[in-house]
Write a protein that holds these residues in place. Structure first.
Motif, mmCIF file in Angstrom:
data_model
loop_
_atom_site.group_PDB
_atom_site.id
_atom_site.type_symbol
_atom_site.label_atom_id
_atom_site.label_comp_id
_atom_site.label_asym_id
_atom_site.label_seq_id
_atom_site.Cartn_x
_atom_site.Cartn_y
_atom_site.Cartn_z
ATOM 1 N N GLN A 211 0.791 -1.272 -0.019
ATOM 2 C CA GLN A 211 0.093 -0.132 0.028
ATOM 3 C C GLN A 211 0.921 1.150 -0.036
ATOM 4 O O GLN A 211 0.526 2.144 -0.551
ATOM 5 C CB GLN A 211 -1.028 -0.084 1.294
ATOM 6 C CG GLN A 211 -1.980 -1.070 1.172
ATOM 7 C CD GLN A 211 -2.895 -0.936 0.152
ATOM 8 O OE1 GLN A 211 -3.329 -0.012 -0.327
ATOM 9 N NE2 GLN A 211 -3.634 -1.948 -0.398
ATOM 10 N N PHE C 154 -8.393 -0.945 2.950
ATOM 11 C CA PHE C 154 -7.628 -2.165 2.218
ATOM 12 C C PHE C 154 -7.654 -3.414 2.987
ATOM 13 O O PHE C 154 -7.288 -4.599 2.115
ATOM 14 C CB PHE C 154 -6.293 -2.117 1.627
ATOM 15 C CG PHE C 154 -5.337 -1.732 2.716
ATOM 16 C CD1 PHE C 154 -5.041 0.038 3.155
ATOM 17 C CD2 PHE C 154 -4.549 -2.438 3.055
ATOM 18 C CE1 PHE C 154 -4.172 0.217 4.044
ATOM 19 C CE2 PHE C 154 -3.638 -2.332 4.146
ATOM 20 C CZ PHE C 154 -3.595 -1.076 4.477
ATOM 21 N N LEU C 196 -14.965 -2.367 1.463
ATOM 22 C CA LEU C 196 -13.824 -2.136 0.369
ATOM 23 C C LEU C 196 -14.214 -1.828 -1.019
ATOM 24 O O LEU C 196 -13.443 -1.861 -1.946
ATOM 25 C CB LEU C 196 -13.167 -3.609 0.442
ATOM 26 C CG LEU C 196 -12.564 -3.997 1.677
ATOM 27 C CD1 LEU C 196 -12.126 -5.509 1.684
ATOM 28 C CD2 LEU C 196 -11.323 -2.901 2.294
ATOM 29 N N LYS C 235 -6.763 -6.183 -1.711
ATOM 30 C CA LYS C 235 -7.608 -6.068 -0.645
ATOM 31 C C LYS C 235 -8.012 -7.466 -0.106
ATOM 32 O O LYS C 235 -7.781 -8.510 -0.647
ATOM 33 C CB LYS C 235 -8.956 -5.526 -1.042
ATOM 34 C CG LYS C 235 -8.646 -4.089 -1.794
ATOM 35 C CD LYS C 235 -9.645 -3.171 -1.572
ATOM 36 C CE LYS C 235 -9.429 -1.884 -2.395
ATOM 37 N NZ LYS C 235 -9.536 -0.605 -1.830
#
Lengths: 351, 351, 351, 351
Positions: A211, C154, C196, C235
């Motif tokens: 990320q 995430f 998400l 994710k």
């Protein structure tokens, strides 16, 4: 009063703090030397007024430092890749060793240190799993192990979530730390073994994501990961590791048993202060594990020194870290391959 | 199904909410009328689509409304200065009454309503101390009154702290509300009597300060105040009232007993959400007592209506408010004079 | 005022509560019938004084009930195995449907209801994911979806942990509920998709253990389980479900984003009361999801009824549950087989 | 390294802990002597293995100890009635002094120590208000004094509530401690002066009750008390002191300002552990102020020793305690007489 002459090797963020701990909170230790292979750190130490007051010698070569005639013990706080070799060298010189986790990212190398320690039973050789010395984690262990608070423990959830590092400190060491499950989750794995009664791993799986630090991709690593471990006998541990938290160093553990649950630090708090203003009620969070575990490091150091002074067993022998590392590496493998990693009933990788 | 035809008088912030509560949460009530002496409120009600759907008549004159042939009950939610006269008028018309606190800032006038209610025992006349209907305050009462949770209760700390009102809403009514201890602390006083077992006041003292609303000075009032009440028999209550909180509506109560303490809402929270970001961990706070006590108002309304339908005693008779008001006014007097106000063993002002 | 005539089918614990919600908190609904295939429940309903007062007809046959000439809508609160067939029958009769989750443990059957609903666009057919109507979960959604509170979300961690059921209630239904990930985690899966941004599943794994209910073994089920889902695009969601908590109904969700984290109900609390005694400071926990989600059910019911009255889209169309169920069943399969279940980029099971 | 030779006088519960703090957490101090007038304590110290290891001499006579030729400083931890005389004797011997609060229950005597300290400016003479060294209280001070976190502070609420002492420890000293407001509230008064910017007292009132220790009546004292202080300039402090808490040592402080509120330790917690079981969620509370303030004592000791080593001003000069004591005694007088005690604009008792 008898004092144990000790040296600290590695003067990064934690090495400096370990010197501080020894100076201020361990009266039976006497820091006589420090050592770093990094010129800036050596220079910093040479200019440090406090080190001068306390009479600390500064070395830029580890082997030279080991020849210090009065030295009795070393605290190894360098990067993971030299932990094992420095431990072995110290053991060969007849010195007591407290080595930061993990001993090595290579299991054979780690085992060689354990073997060396066994050959020198008069030496105190100890693994630095600092959370085992934290008052809250110990209170949790007492509550769990007396069997009354939560019955039989069977699930551990444990997180190691670091504050986002915008200055690139950790990324510099990312190539050497063995990956997120070896570097971050190792304490969580250790805690789960402690609380669940040293169960044997059966299978594990892990997934991760990038990320904030895409540069980790070249090391096959991620900055956030979730891993699950199944143990033989119906016990479970699962972990979340993160390098990218916004609010601080957030390390928590929950242990669920048949009649209750113990939660450690599920709401992290920097101190006892709450501020109420137009945003609501809020508390700050510790920025780093140092603030969270400062007292644990002092307890760890005192117990290590005490085991030397009293010639008693170390509270955490080196082999503690071997199973932990095996699981950490299996999770890292699962993360990289996407496959379940399985173990036989002895905890060896299934083939 | 039998429904009680009810009207709400007063269409300020709370009046509108009481209509909403009756419509949405009290199936055995039927709102047939609302009334306001404020033209803007009347106009607002006349234009309200929902009121039309539910068939609610809008009045601009209270006495006219009382002549509605089907009316059985009124909920009085006007400003304090007309509570008593409107209650009396409704009682005279043979209507059940739920009157918001306080009944009056004048003790004799308040007593006249209590007397009128006693003369009409077939009518349900109830004091609107909404916190008595809150699930948490009731849970506290159960814990305290069973005598096991905290032993014998002897100290109550209770706060009523409002969000700073920057639009001048409350200052407009400040001349009529009887002062901070009568308007704000009245619930806290009531709670302390409830939890301490209706002790008799012995002495009280209070101090205050003006921090945001200097215009209150002309009403001999303050925007923040602390008051202490000593009761005969060694019991104590103390209060903090504020008009100027930054973080929201903060109403909390602590009851200390010989073997424990019950805390109600000491950390106010708007909901179950905590946000973790660079400021730390935080939760929002309810802005007004409506959000805090919405469910309590529904319980109150249902219990009032139920007492009518089943012809059972009201949960909170009007006289409940008389001792509360006596203490509130004594605190207000102490605030103004700087002197201790004392009571005899019957709770009458000592001379 | 226009009221929607509605019936509730299923008079188990939740069915009774849905009737209560409709009676007390949904003024635009009118409960005209209830139905149960269980004789004890039918008898209970026939003897219920409140049902009589409100004029509710009691049926022991669902199809008979559907012929009630005034009926406009049904709330299906039966066991999962008949959700789909009852929904289909109601749709065929031209009735609006609110069906409790999950629609079916069989994906094809679930799809048939979705298809039927699409064929009758004038009917309001809604999936009963009650957490979507909870104030805290909605607040979390607002904070997350505005993109400012936590950046890009995430990771979702979500738990559904029930109080240990010592009276065997849930075990009786265990053969029909589809397993722990279908029955328990379904809300958590739904929340993770919501927060998400509806990511597509890529792979999942799960493990479980039997601690209190060995009889679940014959259904290939467990009483505690951990599952992890990887989504395409980096994710992650992970879940812990338990049937055996000691402290109450503990449902929490944490959503981690690039700049913050939202935590919902991480410390469950029954109310605002804290008791301080020789054991320390403690709060009670809600025993069941009813206490936790009572307000959410009222919101859900009001929004469903409102969509009928105003002829507007339902807030949660039936198809919402299809992807959720697909993931739930994949986790259940992973739990049973020990293998990773993988999906292609369209979210279909990889072969 | 230069070390300051220090002695601790008084080997009660706190005296022993101060020795421990000096040995383990203050490397620049060297404890060379301890002293007690209580034979059991002297014997205990003579038998203490650790004291032997550290080479600590044990005295049973304070004046003898003062003649130790190497002594540079004393930490006075005896009962309040000898604080002043022991401080004076040490100052006369040219020793640095850290004296536990309060300096004396007699204001003139206290002033005499302040005067003596002023006559010996080369000596470091310091008041032991340990909370001033606590990390949370300091964080609160920083937040308040920078003027941004809460605007202008105007109300302080502060509690000192001790765990019920069933073994009669504190009652034994009750005749000498000056009463509950002098012994307990003194820290709270000090904090209120600190946070409110040293306002001048205008009036105060107090009430109390006897719940567990009726034997305090003969000392005109109580075991629970509430006191309120009004300061010139519209500032307010109010205190609750208790000797009889069931849950532990509960010390909290709230500072309200014009734009926010800082809360310190409003929910006391022994550590980061929460236990979830059939009673709900709970945390333990520290039993004594030692557990709460252990780190503060270490900071206090290090800063005192550092002021000696570096010849810098002490962080808390003796005179700090004079105004605190004046307010404490006024509250105690109000408690005994039931009357308001008033001060003139210079903070002298109004006549």
């Amino acid at each position: 009063m008898e004092q144990v002459n000790i040296a600290v090797v590695g003067l990064g963020r934690m090495g400096k703090r370990h010197v501080h701990t020894l100076l201020y909170r361990v009266p039976r230790a006497r820091v006589i030397a420090v050592c770093s292979a990094t010129p800036e750190e050596v220079q910093w130490a040479n200019n440090n007024q406090e080190y001068k007051e306390f009479g600390i010698s500064v070395y830029d070569n580890y082997n030279d430092m080991l020849t210090h005639p009065k030295l009795a013990a070393v605290w190894i706080s360098t990067s993971t890749d030299v932990h094992a070799s420095q431990s072995l060298a110290a053991i060969e010189r007849g010195l007591h060793v407290l080595c930061e986790k993990p001993l090595s990212t290579d299991l054979e190398e780690a085992q060689s240190v354990v073997d060396a320690a066994k050959k020198h039973p008069q030496l105190k050789v100890m693994a630095g799993f600092s959370r085992r010395f934290d008052a809250s984690y110990r209170d949790a262990a007492v509550k769990i192990h007396d069997g009354k608070a939560i019955g039989d423990p069977f699930v551990v959830r444990s997180n190691t979530c670091d504050l986002l590092d915008n200055i690139g400190f950790f990324v510099r060491y990312a190539s050497r730390n063995g990956g997120i499950f070896v570097d971050c989750a190792i304490h969580d794995i250790d805690l789960s073994l402690w609380y669940l009664g040293n169960p044997v791993p059966k299978a594990c799986w892990a997934i991760g994501t990038l990320q904030h630090h895409p540069e980790l991709k070249e090391f096959n690593d991620v900055d956030n990961a979730v891993g699950v471990v199944e143990f033989w006998g119906g016990k479970i541990a699962y972990f979340y590791c993160s390098r990218t938290q916004a609010h601080g160093h957030d390390v928590c553990t929950e242990i669920t048993g048949t009649t209750g649950k113990v939660m450690v630090n599920v709401f992290p708090r920097a101190n006892n202060v709450v501020l109420a203003d137009r945003l609501g009620l809020r508390n700050e969070v510790q920025p780093e594990y140092w603030q969270r575990f400062e007292d644990a490091f002092a307890t760890e150091a005192n117990e290590f020194i005490s085991s030397i002074v009293r010639n008693e067993p170390v509270p955490l022998p080196m082999e503690t870290g071997i199973v932990v590392m095996r699981i950490g590496r299996a999770l890292q493998e699962a993360l990289c391959t996407g496959n379940v990693v399985r173990f036989d009933q002895n905890g060896n990788l299934a083939t």
